[in-house]
Design an enzyme around this catalytic site. Structure first.
Site, mmCIF file in Angstrom:
data_model
loop_
_atom_site.group_PDB
_atom_site.id
_atom_site.type_symbol
_atom_site.label_atom_id
_atom_site.label_comp_id
_atom_site.label_asym_id
_atom_site.label_seq_id
_atom_site.Cartn_x
_atom_site.Cartn_y
_atom_site.Cartn_z
ATOM 1 N N HIS A 16 0.860 -1.182 0.000
ATOM 2 C CA HIS A 16 0.000 0.000 0.000
ATOM 3 C C HIS A 16 0.900 1.238 0.000
ATOM 4 O O HIS A 16 1.921 1.284 0.682
ATOM 5 C CB HIS A 16 -0.889 -0.006 1.243
ATOM 6 C CG HIS A 16 -1.893 1.096 1.279
ATOM 7 N ND1 HIS A 16 -1.552 2.378 1.665
ATOM 8 C CD2 HIS A 16 -3.216 1.133 0.975
ATOM 9 C CE1 HIS A 16 -2.627 3.142 1.602
ATOM 10 N NE2 HIS A 16 -3.647 2.412 1.180
ATOM 11 N N ASP A 18 0.922 4.182 1.372
ATOM 12 C CA ASP A 18 1.281 4.767 2.671
ATOM 13 C C ASP A 18 2.249 3.866 3.433
ATOM 14 O O ASP A 18 3.147 4.349 4.134
ATOM 15 C CB ASP A 18 0.033 5.010 3.518
ATOM 16 C CG ASP A 18 -0.851 6.101 2.950
ATOM 17 O OD1 ASP A 18 -0.320 7.031 2.320
ATOM 18 O OD2 ASP A 18 -2.084 6.014 3.118
ATOM 19 N N LYS A 19 2.081 2.546 3.278
ATOM 20 C CA LYS A 19 2.994 1.622 3.952
ATOM 21 C C LYS A 19 4.362 1.572 3.273
ATOM 22 O O LYS A 19 5.385 1.355 3.934
ATOM 23 C CB LYS A 19 2.378 0.229 3.994
ATOM 24 C CG LYS A 19 1.317 0.069 5.068
ATOM 25 C CD LYS A 19 1.947 -0.008 6.442
ATOM 26 C CE LYS A 19 1.491 1.113 7.330
ATOM 27 N NZ LYS A 19 2.267 1.279 8.556
ATOM 28 N N GLU A 44 10.273 12.046 6.776
ATOM 29 C CA GLU A 44 8.987 11.904 6.093
ATOM 30 C C GLU A 44 9.242 11.486 4.646
ATOM 31 O O GLU A 44 10.188 11.968 4.017
ATOM 32 C CB GLU A 44 8.214 13.229 6.107
ATOM 33 C CG GLU A 44 8.080 13.870 7.476
ATOM 34 C CD GLU A 44 7.241 13.058 8.440
ATOM 35 O OE1 GLU A 44 6.488 12.171 7.983
ATOM 36 O OE2 GLU A 44 7.342 13.301 9.655
ATOM 37 N N GLU A 57 14.436 16.121 9.385
ATOM 38 C CA GLU A 57 15.606 16.558 10.150
ATOM 39 C C GLU A 57 16.366 15.350 10.672
ATOM 40 O O GLU A 57 15.763 14.409 11.193
ATOM 41 C CB GLU A 57 15.174 17.426 11.322
ATOM 42 C CG GLU A 57 14.476 18.717 10.904
ATOM 43 C CD GLU A 57 14.210 19.638 12.071
ATOM 44 O OE1 GLU A 57 14.220 20.854 11.885
ATOM 45 O OE2 GLU A 57 14.004 19.132 13.194
ATOM 46 N N LYS A 177 -5.672 -4.338 0.559
ATOM 47 C CA LYS A 177 -6.324 -3.920 1.804
ATOM 48 C C LYS A 177 -7.243 -5.042 2.261
ATOM 49 O O LYS A 177 -7.773 -5.805 1.449
ATOM 50 C CB LYS A 177 -7.150 -2.644 1.589
ATOM 51 C CG LYS A 177 -6.350 -1.450 1.106
ATOM 52 C CD LYS A 177 -7.220 -0.232 0.883
ATOM 53 C CE LYS A 177 -7.570 0.448 2.193
ATOM 54 N NZ LYS A 177 -8.255 1.750 1.991
ATOM 55 N N PHE A 251 -8.402 -4.020 -10.604
ATOM 56 C CA PHE A 251 -7.424 -3.376 -9.732
ATOM 57 C C PHE A 251 -6.027 -3.759 -10.230
ATOM 58 O O PHE A 251 -5.297 -4.480 -9.565
ATOM 59 C CB PHE A 251 -7.646 -3.819 -8.285
ATOM 60 C CG PHE A 251 -6.827 -3.090 -7.240
ATOM 61 C CD1 PHE A 251 -5.983 -2.041 -7.556
ATOM 62 C CD2 PHE A 251 -6.905 -3.472 -5.904
ATOM 63 C CE1 PHE A 251 -5.221 -1.389 -6.590
ATOM 64 C CE2 PHE A 251 -6.164 -2.832 -4.919
ATOM 65 C CZ PHE A 251 -5.323 -1.798 -5.260
ATOM 66 N N ASP A 259 -1.983 5.749 -6.352
ATOM 67 C CA ASP A 259 -2.331 6.728 -5.320
ATOM 68 C C ASP A 259 -1.051 7.118 -4.598
ATOM 69 O O ASP A 259 -0.228 6.254 -4.277
ATOM 70 C CB ASP A 259 -3.334 6.111 -4.346
ATOM 71 C CG ASP A 259 -3.928 7.125 -3.377
ATOM 72 O OD1 ASP A 259 -3.751 8.334 -3.601
ATOM 73 O OD2 ASP A 259 -4.574 6.700 -2.397
ATOM 74 N N ALA A 260 -0.876 8.391 -4.320
ATOM 75 C CA ALA A 260 0.311 8.840 -3.583
ATOM 76 C C ALA A 260 0.279 8.294 -2.156
ATOM 77 O O ALA A 260 -0.785 8.077 -1.566
ATOM 78 C CB ALA A 260 0.369 10.370 -3.557
ATOM 79 N N ARG A 265 0.136 7.957 7.665
ATOM 80 C CA ARG A 265 -1.304 8.080 7.421
ATOM 81 C C ARG A 265 -2.094 6.840 7.831
ATOM 82 O O ARG A 265 -3.313 6.831 7.691
ATOM 83 C CB ARG A 265 -1.576 8.383 5.944
ATOM 84 C CG ARG A 265 -1.256 9.812 5.567
ATOM 85 C CD ARG A 265 -2.036 10.274 4.353
ATOM 86 N NE ARG A 265 -1.750 9.481 3.164
ATOM 87 C CZ ARG A 265 -1.967 9.926 1.925
ATOM 88 N NH1 ARG A 265 -2.465 11.135 1.727
ATOM 89 N NH2 ARG A 265 -1.691 9.173 0.879
ATOM 90 N N LYS A 266 -1.433 5.824 8.316
ATOM 91 C CA LYS A 266 -2.135 4.599 8.692
ATOM 92 C C LYS A 266 -1.910 4.289 10.172
ATOM 93 O O LYS A 266 -1.615 3.160 10.560
ATOM 94 C CB LYS A 266 -1.670 3.433 7.807
ATOM 95 C CG LYS A 266 -2.173 3.548 6.374
ATOM 96 C CD LYS A 266 -3.687 3.395 6.297
ATOM 97 C CE LYS A 266 -4.223 3.563 4.890
ATOM 98 N NZ LYS A 266 -4.258 4.976 4.460
ATOM 99 N N LYS A 286 10.690 8.002 12.880
ATOM 100 C CA LYS A 286 11.138 8.709 14.088
ATOM 101 C C LYS A 286 12.070 7.826 14.904
ATOM 102 O O LYS A 286 11.775 6.654 15.148
ATOM 103 C CB LYS A 286 9.927 9.094 14.948
ATOM 104 C CG LYS A 286 8.973 10.042 14.239
ATOM 105 C CD LYS A 286 7.731 10.322 15.074
ATOM 106 C CE LYS A 286 6.781 11.250 14.323
ATOM 107 N NZ LYS A 286 5.517 11.484 15.058
ATOM 108 N N LYS A 290 11.839 10.247 20.195
ATOM 109 C CA LYS A 290 10.509 10.808 19.983
ATOM 110 C C LYS A 290 9.499 9.969 20.747
ATOM 111 O O LYS A 290 9.299 8.786 20.436
ATOM 112 C CB LYS A 290 10.146 10.836 18.495
ATOM 113 C CG LYS A 290 10.729 12.000 17.706
ATOM 114 C CD LYS A 290 12.198 11.892 17.485
ATOM 115 C CE LYS A 290 12.698 12.941 16.497
ATOM 116 N NZ LYS A 290 14.169 12.912 16.384
ATOM 117 N N ASP A 292 6.376 9.986 20.677
ATOM 118 C CA ASP A 292 5.309 9.444 19.831
ATOM 119 C C ASP A 292 5.527 7.956 19.610
ATOM 120 O O ASP A 292 4.574 7.178 19.579
ATOM 121 C CB ASP A 292 5.285 10.149 18.476
ATOM 122 C CG ASP A 292 4.495 11.438 18.499
ATOM 123 O OD1 ASP A 292 3.667 11.613 19.406
ATOM 124 O OD2 ASP A 292 4.711 12.289 17.615
#
Length: 406
Positions: A16, A18-19, A44, A57, A177, A251, A259-260, A265-266, A286, A290, A292
């Site tokens: 995918h 995003d992955k 990123e 960074e 998915k 598909f 798709d970008a 995002r997941k 990260k 961090k 997060d």
């Protein structure tokens, strides 16, 4: 919580978009940490048709110094690692190919203003890399103490990816998915009411609106249904289970060409499939200073140990931090009415079992290592702890927890 209900979670495959971005970002994290365990990375990634772009960074001996000068060969090493990750996923398509994609690296030195607040110096302990709230969760629904809907969503796609890589399912392409809806009775999952898979496929493996090849589509659908039966517990799939395989039809164009994709995002797929609150911060890209990332890992670790110790059937833990401040601002435990101990006692006991500062978490879980790329697909939690990998899935606090509450 209601005792009888339907609940749904989804997962996405390693292919995918995003992955793909998450895995590339964590490849960069691992590369920096392999050179310098104290490296700082906030990477990123954007992926789209025949293009990968990095931004963020960084700081780390062996790669880039505080003056912003790249070490000899560092830029080439980053690009080679990124291309190797895309190749491993399996992208050799006209619209996204590991060897021919355009690569742009816009990483730059970490801000000195962030560094001065976060770094350890003199009598100052290392502070959190940012403010924020982090949640961890565990439930006895599955052997790995994860929500069943997400657990099976991941397992479906993991199995399909393994068959694609081995050649057992050569009609599959990397992007996919899944979605699993389960019926709960008395808070226990008992039946799959709906199962969905949308998977990128080789040319011709579709049939929709009288277009395509019904025999090839039937082969694809029968394969996916067999995976459902192999992955879900016996008896979960019934005559009433609604099954959708590629419900939109064709598909063939997928992944970053379709798709970008962007890092982070997941986050619900990465964590608990919506069964637990989420602090909002993504993990991939990260380094473990961090919170997060590191604090989300330690809250899962603590929640899992509480459930594994038999102190509750379900557990949610929240921590909060301020940037540059070492100690958490709050510790919150919710046993959802399933506990055998007082939640306030757990809140008091947990900081004595694991020091909940960024450095304390990293030391306890051994996070300053190149261990992150495998976590960037199929969930950061509910994985098998092996060696240095997925240390936050260990249940080695069970005895200490029981002793602390005796």
């Amino acid at each position: 919580m209601r005792s009888s209900f339907l609940f749904t979670s989804e997962s996405v495959s390693e292919g995918h978009p995003d992955k793909v971005a998450d895995q590339i970002s964590d490849t960069v994290v691992d590369l920096f940490l392999s050179k310098d365990p104290q490296a700082r990375v906030a990477c990123e990634t954007l992926v789209t048709t025949q293009r990968v772009v990095l931004a963020g960074e960084v700081r780390g001996n062996g790669m880039i110094d505080t003056e912003g000068k790249w070490a000899d060969g560092a830029l080439a090493e980053i690009e080679a690692a990124v291309r190797a990750t895309v190749k491993k996923i399996g992208y050799e398509q006209d619209g996204f190919h590991w060897d021919t994609l355009e690569f742009a690296n816009h990483l730059h030195p970490q801000s000195a203003h962030i560094a001065q607040g976060v770094d350890e110096s003199g009598n100052k302990d290392e502070g959190a890399g940012d403010q924020g709230i982090m949640f961890g969760y565990a439930t006895d629904e599955t052997p790995d103490l994860m929500p069943a809907t997400l657990y099976y969503s991941h397992k479906i796609l993991e199995r399909m990816a393994a068959d694609r890589h081995s050649g057992a399912a050569p009609f599959l392409e990397p992007d996919a998915k899944s979605q699993v809806t389960l019926r709960y009775e008395n808070e226990v999952p008992v039946e799959a009411t709906a199962l969905v898979v949308s998977t990128q496929h080789a040319p011709g493996y579709y049939f929709h609106n009288n277009e395509g090849d019904p025999a090839l589509y039937a082969k694809l659908r029968d394969y996916v249904v067999s995976v459902f039966h192999d992955v879900l517990p016996k008896g979960f799939i019934t005559d009433n289970t609604v099954i959708h395989v590629n419900p939109t039809g064709r598909f063939e164009i997928g992944g970053p060409d379709g798709d970008a994709g962007v890092t982070g995002r997941k986050i619900i797929v990465d964590t608990y499939g919506g069964a637990s609150p989420h602090g909002g911060g993504a993990f991939s890209g990260k380094d473990p200073t961090k919170v997060d990332r590191s604090a989300a890992y330690v809250t899962r670790y603590l929640a899992k140990n509480i459930v594994a110790a038999g102190l509750a059937r379900r557990c949610t833990i929240q921590l909060s931090y301020a940037i540059g401040v070492a100690e958490p601002l709050s510790v919150y435990v919710d046993l959802h009415g399933t506990g055998t101990v007082d939640e306030a006692k757990l809140e008091a006991a947990l900081p004595n079992l694991v020091r909940l500062t960024p450095k304390g978490i990293r030391t306890h879980l051994g996070l300053n290592k190149a261990i992150y790329q495998p976590s960037a697909a199929y969930g950061h939690f509910g994985r098998k702890a092996e060696g240095d990998f997925f240390s936050w899935e260990k249940t080695d606090l069970v005895d200490a927890l029981k002793s602390a509450l005796a």
